[in-house]
Motif scaffolding. Structure first.
Motif, PDB file in Angstrom:
ATOM      1  N   LEU A 164       0.791  -1.223   0.000  1.00  0.00           N
ATOM      2  CA  LEU A 164       0.000   0.000   0.000  1.00  0.00           C
ATOM      3  C   LEU A 164       0.827   1.277   0.000  1.00  0.00           C
ATOM      4  CD1 LEU A 164      -2.726  -1.041   2.590  1.00  0.00           C
ATOM      5  CD2 LEU A 164      -2.751  -1.328   0.110  1.00  0.00           C
ATOM      6  N   GLU A 165       2.135   1.185  -0.034  1.00  0.00           N
ATOM      7  CA  GLU A 165       3.001   2.359   0.023  1.00  0.00           C
ATOM      8  C   GLU A 165       2.623   3.426  -1.007  1.00  0.00           C
ATOM      9  OE1 GLU A 165       6.059   4.527   1.846  1.00  0.00           O
ATOM     10  OE2 GLU A 165       5.408   2.509   2.381  1.00  0.00           O
ATOM     11  N   PRO A 166       2.349   3.067  -2.276  1.00  0.00           N
ATOM     12  CA  PRO A 166       2.002   4.110  -3.261  1.00  0.00           C
ATOM     13  C   PRO A 166       0.766   4.931  -2.892  1.00  0.00           C
ATOM     14  CG  PRO A 166       2.591   2.079  -4.380  1.00  0.00           C
ATOM     15  CD  PRO A 166       2.480   1.750  -2.918  1.00  0.00           C
ATOM     16  N   LEU A 167      -0.163   4.358  -2.149  1.00  0.00           N
ATOM     17  CA  LEU A 167      -1.347   5.127  -1.771  1.00  0.00           C
ATOM     18  C   LEU A 167      -0.982   6.323  -0.900  1.00  0.00           C
ATOM     19  CD1 LEU A 167      -4.299   2.707  -0.927  1.00  0.00           C
ATOM     20  CD2 LEU A 167      -4.162   4.390  -2.767  1.00  0.00           C
ATOM     21  N   ALA A 168       0.123   6.218  -0.187  1.00  0.00           N
ATOM     22  CA  ALA A 168       0.555   7.321   0.668  1.00  0.00           C
ATOM     23  C   ALA A 168       1.430   8.314  -0.065  1.00  0.00           C
ATOM     24  CB  ALA A 168       1.294   6.774   1.884  1.00  0.00           C
ATOM     25  N   ASP A 169       2.242   7.829  -1.013  1.00  0.00           N
ATOM     26  CA  ASP A 169       3.312   8.656  -1.561  1.00  0.00           C
ATOM     27  C   ASP A 169       3.202   8.992  -3.043  1.00  0.00           C
ATOM     28  OD1 ASP A 169       4.547   8.614   0.922  1.00  0.00           O
ATOM     29  OD2 ASP A 169       5.660   6.780   0.476  1.00  0.00           O
ATOM     30  N   ASP A 170       2.415   8.254  -3.794  1.00  0.00           N
ATOM     31  CA  ASP A 170       2.371   8.446  -5.248  1.00  0.00           C
ATOM     32  C   ASP A 170       1.145   9.279  -5.615  1.00  0.00           C
ATOM     33  OD1 ASP A 170       2.176   8.216  -8.044  1.00  0.00           O
ATOM     34  OD2 ASP A 170       3.266   6.314  -8.002  1.00  0.00           O
ATOM     35  N   TRP A 171       1.369  10.582  -5.891  1.00  0.00           N
ATOM     36  CA  TRP A 171       0.242  11.460  -6.181  1.00  0.00           C
ATOM     37  C   TRP A 171      -0.314  11.235  -7.579  1.00  0.00           C
ATOM     38  CZ3 TRP A 171      -2.491  13.594  -2.590  1.00  0.00           C
ATOM     39  CH2 TRP A 171      -1.909  13.780  -1.332  1.00  0.00           C
ATOM     40  N   ASP A 172       0.429  10.588  -8.457  1.00  0.00           N
ATOM     41  CA  ASP A 172      -0.140  10.191  -9.746  1.00  0.00           C
ATOM     42  C   ASP A 172      -1.235   9.144  -9.528  1.00  0.00           C
ATOM     43  OD1 ASP A 172       1.684  11.883 -10.893  1.00  0.00           O
ATOM     44  OD2 ASP A 172       3.000  10.303 -11.652  1.00  0.00           O
ATOM     45  N   LEU A 173      -0.945   8.184  -8.653  1.00  0.00           N
ATOM     46  CA  LEU A 173      -1.955   7.180  -8.322  1.00  0.00           C
ATOM     47  C   LEU A 173      -3.133   7.820  -7.611  1.00  0.00           C
ATOM     48  CD1 LEU A 173      -3.104   4.355  -7.883  1.00  0.00           C
ATOM     49  CD2 LEU A 173      -1.585   4.132  -5.893  1.00  0.00           C
ATOM     50  N   ARG A 174      -2.872   8.686  -6.657  1.00  0.00           N
ATOM     51  CA  ARG A 174      -3.959   9.312  -5.917  1.00  0.00           C
ATOM     52  C   ARG A 174      -4.874  10.105  -6.855  1.00  0.00           C
ATOM     53  NH1 ARG A 174      -3.255   9.356  -0.110  1.00  0.00           N
ATOM     54  NH2 ARG A 174      -5.140  10.650  -0.072  1.00  0.00           N
ATOM     55  N   PHE A 175      -4.272  10.748  -7.846  1.00  0.00           N
ATOM     56  CA  PHE A 175      -5.089  11.500  -8.798  1.00  0.00           C
ATOM     57  C   PHE A 175      -5.941  10.544  -9.633  1.00  0.00           C
ATOM     58  CE2 PHE A 175      -6.191  14.010 -12.485  1.00  0.00           C
ATOM     59  CZ  PHE A 175      -6.435  15.264 -11.950  1.00  0.00           C
ATOM     60  N   ALA A 176      -5.360   9.422 -10.061  1.00  0.00           N
ATOM     61  CA  ALA A 176      -6.119   8.453 -10.848  1.00  0.00           C
ATOM     62  C   ALA A 176      -7.288   7.891 -10.053  1.00  0.00           C
ATOM     63  CB  ALA A 176      -5.203   7.318 -11.310  1.00  0.00           C
ATOM     64  N   VAL A 177      -7.085   7.637  -8.770  1.00  0.00           N
ATOM     65  CA  VAL A 177      -8.179   7.172  -7.912  1.00  0.00           C
ATOM     66  C   VAL A 177      -9.240   8.253  -7.797  1.00  0.00           C
ATOM     67  CG1 VAL A 177      -8.779   6.555  -5.536  1.00  0.00           C
ATOM     68  CG2 VAL A 177      -6.765   5.540  -6.630  1.00  0.00           C
ATOM     69  N   ARG A 178      -8.800   9.497  -7.682  1.00  0.00           N
ATOM     70  CA  ARG A 178      -9.729  10.615  -7.587  1.00  0.00           C
ATOM     71  C   ARG A 178     -10.597  10.729  -8.850  1.00  0.00           C
ATOM     72  NH1 ARG A 178     -12.554  13.989  -8.614  1.00  0.00           N
ATOM     73  NH2 ARG A 178     -12.617  16.225  -8.261  1.00  0.00           N
ATOM     74  N   VAL A 179     -10.008  10.426 -10.001  1.00  0.00           N
ATOM     75  CA  VAL A 179     -10.748  10.466 -11.265  1.00  0.00           C
ATOM     76  C   VAL A 179     -11.796   9.356 -11.323  1.00  0.00           C
ATOM     77  CG1 VAL A 179     -10.522  10.037 -13.749  1.00  0.00           C
ATOM     78  CG2 VAL A 179      -8.962  11.628 -12.617  1.00  0.00           C
ATOM     79  N   ALA A 180     -11.366   8.146 -10.988  1.00  0.00           N
ATOM     80  CA  ALA A 180     -12.236   6.988 -11.166  1.00  0.00           C
ATOM     81  C   ALA A 180     -13.259   6.821 -10.041  1.00  0.00           C
ATOM     82  CB  ALA A 180     -11.390   5.723 -11.279  1.00  0.00           C
ATOM     83  N   VAL A 181     -12.895   7.235  -8.839  1.00  0.00           N
ATOM     84  CA  VAL A 181     -13.801   7.113  -7.689  1.00  0.00           C
ATOM     85  C   VAL A 181     -13.843   8.477  -7.004  1.00  0.00           C
ATOM     86  CG1 VAL A 181     -14.471   5.611  -5.776  1.00  0.00           C
ATOM     87  CG2 VAL A 181     -12.800   4.799  -7.435  1.00  0.00           C
ATOM     88  N   PRO A 182     -14.506   9.455  -7.603  1.00  0.00           N
ATOM     89  CA  PRO A 182     -14.373  10.843  -7.163  1.00  0.00           C
ATOM     90  C   PRO A 182     -14.847  11.129  -5.753  1.00  0.00           C
ATOM     91  CG  PRO A 182     -16.108  10.635  -8.807  1.00  0.00           C
ATOM     92  CD  PRO A 182     -15.374   9.345  -8.797  1.00  0.00           C
ATOM     93  N   ASP A 183     -15.734  10.291  -5.217  1.00  0.00           N
ATOM     94  CA  ASP A 183     -16.207  10.557  -3.868  1.00  0.00           C
ATOM     95  C   ASP A 183     -15.446   9.785  -2.799  1.00  0.00           C
ATOM     96  OD1 ASP A 183     -17.175   8.112  -4.622  1.00  0.00           O
ATOM     97  OD2 ASP A 183     -19.222   8.439  -3.904  1.00  0.00           O
ATOM     98  N   ALA A 184     -14.409   9.078  -3.195  1.00  0.00           N
ATOM     99  CA  ALA A 184     -13.630   8.312  -2.224  1.00  0.00           C
ATOM    100  C   ALA A 184     -12.674   9.221  -1.461  1.00  0.00           C
ATOM    101  CB  ALA A 184     -12.848   7.206  -2.925  1.00  0.00           C
ATOM    102  N   VAL A 185     -12.774   9.201  -0.145  1.00  0.00           N
ATOM    103  CA  VAL A 185     -11.818   9.890   0.720  1.00  0.00           C
ATOM    104  C   VAL A 185     -10.826   8.843   1.204  1.00  0.00           C
ATOM    105  CG1 VAL A 185     -11.507  11.245   2.821  1.00  0.00           C
ATOM    106  CG2 VAL A 185     -13.561  11.565   1.419  1.00  0.00           C
ATOM    107  N   VAL A 186      -9.539   9.061   0.932  1.00  0.00           N
ATOM    108  CA  VAL A 186      -8.507   8.082   1.266  1.00  0.00           C
ATOM    109  C   VAL A 186      -7.598   8.663   2.342  1.00  0.00           C
ATOM    110  CG1 VAL A 186      -6.636   6.639   0.383  1.00  0.00           C
ATOM    111  CG2 VAL A 186      -8.583   7.185  -1.099  1.00  0.00           C
TER     112      VAL A 186
END
Length: 391
Positions: free
Chosen positions: A269-291
């Motif tokens: 799960l390390e990228p979920l904390a540090d990779d803002w490219d991944l965080r942005f992609a999650v934000r696009v696909a699941v816009p209401d998800a708060v991580v």
């Protein structure tokens, strides 16, 4: 007690130069920020996070600390208003202001609608460039309207500030060559498209992570453009309150019930904390998800919720895998993991690989090409899976 504002202005200018934060294509911005310094638009009371709460910082009693907050750094916003314990208005970070106004491609003679006056700084900068009487700004908070008018008058700026909700109403003076919004919206108000001239540019913060530049089509009915920069902004006050980004929000959604599903996930799960490219992609696909993420001896853990009735928890096991628990009306943990896999399949795109298209009927995010993979922006029905649309 006094504060060396001139020295702080010079240091900020130098840091911006060292970082390459002064836009090459808009050299006027450096001149404008020197002529209309940030401190001239900061209120006498700012708010600083002390680790537990926002505490007041008054210019009259501690001018040096106040000035340090105004000039904390190119990426530092200064909180200017706190409501119910949370920031409700701010003086945006200098580098972000410069980036957004550079994206506007503003020229002398352009008519401008500045949506969300706040302290009046971006409105003043736009008026410095566009010219006398060509900028109109709207602000929903009538108290801020009065303060911003006084600041513009004190600095000699000729721009009109009107009280109104820029999300739902358009001020006089249109159609506008440029529209510049200073608060975040999830869905572009279609009134903005109608208020812009064909070929006009609209720069606005999208959701929680970045700003977008739209160009209005020749027919004046649609607009499309790319994600242009990153930054966090105050949300639209007239829209739904954003879900809490802290653990308390997750705990409230989860409640005390047992998980409805459990499985082992073979992911570090390390990228979920540090990779803002991944965080942005999650934000696009699941816009209401708060991580929300946190670390312990086993690695990164994550807690996800939708601010409503669905939640998931990913607990690291110390071996590059995690246990997924989830519950509620939808399986939001599965949605996040699906978005993660899609991001990898698409070659790990950056935020700058995404764009947005707005039509009278629909709005969507696309990847690399307006006709490529796309995701709807408008809220879907509860429980409906969000996935790339093969259009």
């Amino acid at each position: 007690m006094t504060a060396d504002l001139v020295g702080r202005r010079r240091r900020m200018d130098a840091v911006m130069e060292q970082r390459g934060a002064w836009p090459v294509d808009s050299p006027w911005l450096r001149e404008a920020m020197a002529a209309l310094p940030r401190d001239a638009f900061a209120p006498d009371r700012l708010w600083r996070w002390d680790g537990h709460a926002y505490v007041p910082l008054d210019r009259a009693t501690d001018p040096a600390a106040w000035a340090d907050e105004v000039y904390a750094g190119p990426d530092a916003a200064a909180v200017t208003q706190v409501t119910a314990g949370l920031p409700s208005s701010s003086l945006s970070a200098p580098a972000v202001v410069a980036d957004m106004l550079d994206s506007l491609r503003l020229e002398p003679g352009h008519t401008v609608w500045d949506v969300g006056t706040g302290q009046g700084w971006s409105c003043a900068l736009a008026a410095w460039r566009a010219g006398l009487g060509l900028v109109v700004s709207t602000e929903i908070d009538e108290g801020l309207v009065a303060l911003a008018r006084r600041r513009l008058a004190a600095t000699g700026v000729d721009a009109e500030i009107v009280a109104g909700n820029g999300t739902s109403s358009v001020p006089p003076g249109g159609p506008f060559d440029r529209i510049h919004a200073t608060y975040a919206v999830e869905t572009v108000p279609y009134e903005w498209i109608k208020a812009a001239r064909p070929g006009g540019r609209i720069v606005y913060p999208w959701g929680r992570l970045g700003h977008v530049v739209l160009t209005v089509a020749a027919d004046g009915r649609t607009a499309s453009g790319w994600v242009q920069g990153l930054g966090q902004f105050m949300a639209d006050r007239s829209g739904p309150a954003p879900a809490s980004a802290g653990y308390d929000g997750y705990a409230k959604v989860r409640g005390s019930g047992d998980p409805e599903a459990e499985e082992v996930v073979e992911r570090d799960l390390e990228p979920l904390a540090d990779d803002w490219d991944l965080r942005f992609a999650v934000r696009v696909a699941v816009p209401d998800a708060v991580v929300i993420t946190g670390r312990d001896e086993d690695g990164v853990n994550a807690w996800i919720h939708d601010g409503n009735a669905s939640w998931a928890a990913l607990s690291a096991r110390g071996d590059g895998s995690a246990v997924l628990h989830q519950g509620g009306l939808r399986r939001i943990g599965d949605e996040l993991l699906t978005a993660w896999s899609q991001w990898e399949t698409h070659g790990r795109p950056t935020p700058y690989d995404y764009g947005i298209t707005v039509t009278p009927e629909h709005q969507w995010v696309w990847l690399r090409d307006p006709h490529g993979p796309r995701w709807p922006i408008a809220a879907t029905k509860e429980g409906e899976r969000r996935a790339a649309l093969p259009l």
